[in-house]
Design a protein around this motif. Structure first.
Motif, PDB file in Angstrom:
ATOM      1  N   SER A 122       1.987  86.859  58.780  1.00 37.28           N
ATOM      2  CA  SER A 122       2.057  86.136  60.054  1.00 37.28           C
ATOM      3  C   SER A 122       0.765  85.388  60.401  1.00 37.28           C
ATOM      4  O   SER A 122       0.738  84.605  61.339  1.00 37.28           O
ATOM      5  CB  SER A 122       2.389  87.107  61.180  1.00 37.28           C
ATOM      6  OG  SER A 122       1.513  88.220  61.103  1.00 37.28           O
ATOM      7  N   ASP A 123      -0.304  85.627  59.632  1.00 32.44           N
ATOM      8  CA  ASP A 123      -1.524  84.845  59.869  1.00 32.44           C
ATOM      9  C   ASP A 123      -1.291  83.373  59.508  1.00 32.44           C
ATOM     10  O   ASP A 123      -2.086  82.507  59.840  1.00 32.44           O
ATOM     11  CB  ASP A 123      -2.723  85.416  59.095  1.00 32.44           C
ATOM     12  CG  ASP A 123      -2.416  85.819  57.672  1.00 32.44           C
ATOM     13  OD1 ASP A 123      -1.276  86.266  57.417  1.00 32.44           O
ATOM     14  OD2 ASP A 123      -3.306  85.701  56.809  1.00 32.44           O
ATOM     15  N   TRP A 124      -0.198  83.102  58.844  1.00 28.36           N
ATOM     16  CA  TRP A 124       0.086  81.740  58.395  1.00 28.36           C
ATOM     17  C   TRP A 124       1.189  81.043  59.210  1.00 28.36           C
ATOM     18  O   TRP A 124       1.645  79.978  58.803  1.00 28.36           O
ATOM     19  CB  TRP A 124       0.518  81.755  56.916  1.00 28.36           C
ATOM     20  CG  TRP A 124      -0.570  82.171  55.992  1.00 28.36           C
ATOM     21  CD1 TRP A 124      -0.745  83.401  55.437  1.00 28.36           C
ATOM     22  CD2 TRP A 124      -1.649  81.362  55.510  1.00 28.36           C
ATOM     23  NE1 TRP A 124      -1.862  83.409  54.638  1.00 28.36           N
ATOM     24  CE2 TRP A 124      -2.446  82.168  54.674  1.00 28.36           C
ATOM     25  CE3 TRP A 124      -2.029  80.031  55.730  1.00 28.36           C
ATOM     26  CZ2 TRP A 124      -3.585  81.691  54.038  1.00 28.36           C
ATOM     27  CZ3 TRP A 124      -3.168  79.555  55.095  1.00 28.36           C
ATOM     28  CH2 TRP A 124      -3.935  80.377  54.266  1.00 28.36           C
ATOM     29  N   GLY A 159      -2.349  96.251  53.301  1.00 18.26           N
ATOM     30  CA  GLY A 159      -1.684  95.065  53.871  1.00 18.26           C
ATOM     31  C   GLY A 159      -0.954  94.293  52.782  1.00 18.26           C
ATOM     32  O   GLY A 159       0.179  93.828  52.976  1.00 18.26           O
ATOM     33  N   THR A 197      -0.067  93.474  58.441  1.00 18.46           N
ATOM     34  CA  THR A 197      -0.503  94.860  58.706  1.00 18.46           C
ATOM     35  C   THR A 197      -1.814  94.806  59.488  1.00 18.46           C
ATOM     36  O   THR A 197      -2.729  94.060  59.121  1.00 18.46           O
ATOM     37  CB  THR A 197      -0.718  95.608  57.370  1.00 18.46           C
ATOM     38  OG1 THR A 197       0.470  95.482  56.602  1.00 18.46           O
ATOM     39  CG2 THR A 197      -1.058  97.067  57.595  1.00 18.46           C
ATOM     40  N   VAL A 202      -6.581  95.573  58.553  1.00 24.69           N
ATOM     41  CA  VAL A 202      -7.067  95.584  57.174  1.00 24.69           C
ATOM     42  C   VAL A 202      -6.995  94.162  56.622  1.00 24.69           C
ATOM     43  O   VAL A 202      -6.049  93.424  56.896  1.00 24.69           O
ATOM     44  CB  VAL A 202      -6.277  96.573  56.279  1.00 24.69           C
ATOM     45  CG1 VAL A 202      -4.804  96.221  56.202  1.00 24.69           C
ATOM     46  CG2 VAL A 202      -6.886  96.661  54.883  1.00 24.69           C
ATOM     47  N   SER A 203      -8.032  93.771  55.903  1.00 22.02           N
ATOM     48  CA  SER A 203      -8.028  92.472  55.207  1.00 22.02           C
ATOM     49  C   SER A 203      -9.082  92.530  54.112  1.00 22.02           C
ATOM     50  O   SER A 203      -9.983  93.377  54.153  1.00 22.02           O
ATOM     51  CB  SER A 203      -8.346  91.329  56.169  1.00 22.02           C
ATOM     52  OG  SER A 203      -9.715  91.343  56.486  1.00 22.02           O
TER      53      SER A 203
HETATM   54  N1  CTP Z   1      -1.536  90.267  54.457  1.00 18.72           N
HETATM   55  C1  CTP Z   1      -0.864  91.108  55.343  1.00 18.72           C
HETATM   56  N2  CTP Z   1      -1.587  92.014  56.089  1.00 18.72           N
HETATM   57  C2  CTP Z   1      -2.921  92.090  55.965  1.00 18.72           C
HETATM   58  C3  CTP Z   1      -3.622  91.253  55.062  1.00 18.72           C
HETATM   59  C4  CTP Z   1      -2.898  90.340  54.324  1.00 18.72           C
HETATM   60  O1  CTP Z   1       0.340  91.047  55.473  1.00 18.72           O
HETATM   61  N3  CTP Z   1      -3.583  92.960  56.710  1.00 18.72           N
HETATM   62  C5  CTP Z   1      -0.791  89.263  53.695  1.00 18.72           C
HETATM   63  C6  CTP Z   1      -1.202  87.830  53.965  1.00 18.72           C
HETATM   64  O2  CTP Z   1      -0.646  87.346  55.168  1.00 18.72           O
HETATM   65  C7  CTP Z   1      -0.681  87.126  52.741  1.00 18.72           C
HETATM   66  C8  CTP Z   1      -0.864  88.176  51.627  1.00 18.72           C
HETATM   67  O3  CTP Z   1      -1.032  89.434  52.311  1.00 18.72           O
HETATM   68  O4  CTP Z   1       0.686  86.829  52.878  1.00 18.72           O
HETATM   69  C9  CTP Z   1      -2.054  87.883  50.761  1.00 18.72           C
HETATM   70  O5  CTP Z   1      -3.144  87.695  51.615  1.00 18.72           O
HETATM   71  P1  CTP Z   1      -4.647  87.447  51.196  1.00 18.72           P
HETATM   72  O6  CTP Z   1      -5.129  86.203  51.817  1.00 18.72           O
HETATM   73  O7  CTP Z   1      -4.794  87.620  49.746  1.00 18.72           O
HETATM   74  O8  CTP Z   1      -5.312  88.738  51.921  1.00 18.72           O
HETATM   75  P2  CTP Z   1      -6.295  88.872  53.128  1.00 18.72           P
HETATM   76  O9  CTP Z   1      -6.620  90.316  53.296  1.00 18.72           O
HETATM   77  O10 CTP Z   1      -5.754  88.169  54.359  1.00 18.72           O
HETATM   78  O11 CTP Z   1      -7.557  88.112  52.549  1.00 18.72           O
HETATM   79  P3  CTP Z   1      -8.833  87.409  53.255  1.00 18.72           P
HETATM   80  O12 CTP Z   1      -9.423  88.434  54.176  1.00 18.72           O
HETATM   81  O13 CTP Z   1      -9.711  87.037  52.112  1.00 18.72           O
HETATM   82  O14 CTP Z   1      -8.278  86.207  53.989  1.00 18.72           O
END
Ligand code: CTP
Length: 448
Positions: A94-96, A16, A115, A118-119
């Motif tokens: 887009s989570d933001w 992601g 994406t 995945v996180s």
């Molecule tokens: N991001 C993304 N797709 C994902 C996970 C993250 O596009 N599946 C993007 C977030 O939207 C952000 C950037 O990657 O713009 C960094 O995100 P970050 O918060 O470091 O990653 P997360 O996986 O969302 O972390 P957490 O689970 O700790 O919130």
């Protein structure tokens, strides 16, 4: 040249993150990536980041998409960066959506599709062995522990034990725990670690039994009211390579750690005096006021003030004396402890029957630090000098009830299983506090 900026933690770098950086780069010609510091993440409530800042920066660098990497360490920085760096496009996942619309006055804001599936959070949970915790005791503090524990992804509360099954059941139902029991062996079979929130007098036995059964232990304060017992359980934990930690939440609070660091930088000069006060009025037929349960102001409330004294001045005091007012049962409703060190002094002031300002003052040869009440949360403090123009104020966030910091530390210590983090409250410091508690109780008995 179109300049694009994006920010993130980038913990446990994943697909992601890669996709986001790739698309961010495609939006322009020059990509700047802001990576958050541990402190900033902690401030934002993300207390479980695994990779270090350097590791996270390195992973971003390795993608080859970032033309420049900066560090994000404070609130409000984004707006500053956008103006200072002449940014054309700000982008995040887009989570933001909506969260950064305020930047639209200064640049274009684009939310890129996230994406799916995945996180970092998912990876943390997958990679980590979740520590199964059982709670011993089901009183007020145990109830406060539950919602706080939800903020720490590395642990899960599995069970509650109380020799009084009705209390265990009530607690289990309230917090939706599958296991509530008065059967000790059954309880132990369900967990990897215990949080002891029983009345003080039962702590020692529970600690010993839990360690003997190979369980890590987080024990409420005051952990033990006797030096020899404290030494014994810490030796046992060491021998078995288990974590034993005293739950004085102040020790793990970010503001308190910052305060100690600033005090030790000696901008206030040599520390000559520490004064710490903690009062909480209590009345009625409660454990806190029962002599047979070792209740009283000092045992109930002095742990955090003693922590401050020992952290700032050390364990090697030359003299210690107490003054108390006691109630008709011989329980101290107000106590002052006076410490004499080789070249400094300290006072601890605690009351269940006397109310006072809950502040901490550290006095030095160049200035002093005053911590706002309630100092044990350490949300704000000021360093003051003779020349008031030099005064400096500090604010540090303290989230929720603050127990999440100690729970997080406990989990980190178990997972890493090394001594790296143990400086926040060492075994030696906990033993010193146990010894002071013992000296106080001996003095109180004698002065009855
Ligand atoms: N991001 C993304 N797709 C994902 C996970 C993250 O596009 N599946 C993007 C977030 O939207 C952000 C950037 O990657 O713009 C960094 O995100 P970050 O918060 O470091 O990653 P997360 O996986 O969302 O972390 P957490 O689970 O700790 O919130």
């Amino acid at each position: 040249m179109k300049k694009v900026i994006t920010y993130g933690t980038f913990d446990l770098f994943h697909e992601g993150h890669y996709n986001l950086l790739k698309r961010a780069k495609d939006l322009g010609e020059y990509l700047i990536v802001g990576v958050t510091t541990e402190q900033f993440d902690e401030y934002r409530g993300k207390v479980n980041v695994i990779d270090s800042l350097m590791e996270r920066i390195e992973r971003v660098r390795q993608t080859g998409f970032a033309d420049e990497i900066i560090v994000e360490d404070h609130l409000g920085q984004k707006l500053d960066d956008v103006q200072k760096l002449g940014i054309d496009i700000f982008t995040v996942g887009s989570d933001w959506v909506g969260a950064f619309d305020y930047l639209k006055d200064y640049c274009e804001v684009i939310y890129l599709d996230r994406t799916k599936d995945v996180s970092s959070t998912m990876l943390r949970e997958k990679n980590q062995k979740i520590i199964k915790i059982g709670i011993i005791g089901s009183g007020r503090i145990a109830g406060r522990f539950m919602p706080e524990a939800k903020n720490v992804s590395a642990i899960n509360i599995e069970a509650v034990y109380n020799p009084r099954i009705e209390s265990a059941k009530k607690f289990g139902k309230k917090f939706d725990l599958d296991v509530y029991t008065d059967n000790w062996d059954f309880f132990l079979s369900k967990i990897d670690a215990v949080y002891i929130a029983s009345p003080h007098n039962a702590h020692y036995e529970y600690i010993k039994q839990a360690l003997t059964a190979d369980k890590h232990v987080l024990c409420e304060k005051p952990m033990i009211l006797n030096k020899t017992y404290a030494e014994e359980v810490f030796a046992l934990a060491k021998e078995k390579n288990l974590v034993l930690m005293e739950a004085i939440k102040t020790a793990y609070a970010p503001g308190f750690i910052k305060l100690l660091n600033i005090a030790k930088m000696r901008s206030i000069g040599k520390i000559y005096d520490v004064e710490a006060c903690f009062t909480r009025l209590a009345s009625g037929n409660i454990r806190e006021l029962k002599p047979e349960e070792n209740g009283g102001s000092f045992t109930e409330l002095a742990s955090a003030p003693l922590l401050a004294v020992i952290k700032l001045l050390g364990k090697d005091y030359d003299g210690l004396r107490f003054e108390s007012f006691t109630d008709k049962n011989g329980v101290d409703i107000y106590t002052k402890a006076y410490f004499k060190y080789k070249d400094s002094l300290a006072t601890v002031k605690v009351g269940l029957g006397v109310k006072s300002e809950g502040q901490l003052i550290i006095s030095g040869s160049n200035g002093y630090i005053i911590v706002d009440a309630p100092w044990w949360k350490t949300q704000g403090f000021e360093v003051r000098y003779e020349d008031t123009n030099k005064n400096e104020k500090f604010f540090v966030k303290y989230l929720g009830d603050g127990l999440r910091y100690e729970i997080n530390e406990f989990a980190a210590m178990i997972n890493k299983n090394d001594d790296k983090n143990r400086y926040k409250l060492t075994a030696g410091e906990s033993i010193a506090i146990a010894e002071i508690m013992e000296r106080f109780l001996t003095w109180r008995r004698k002065s009855e």
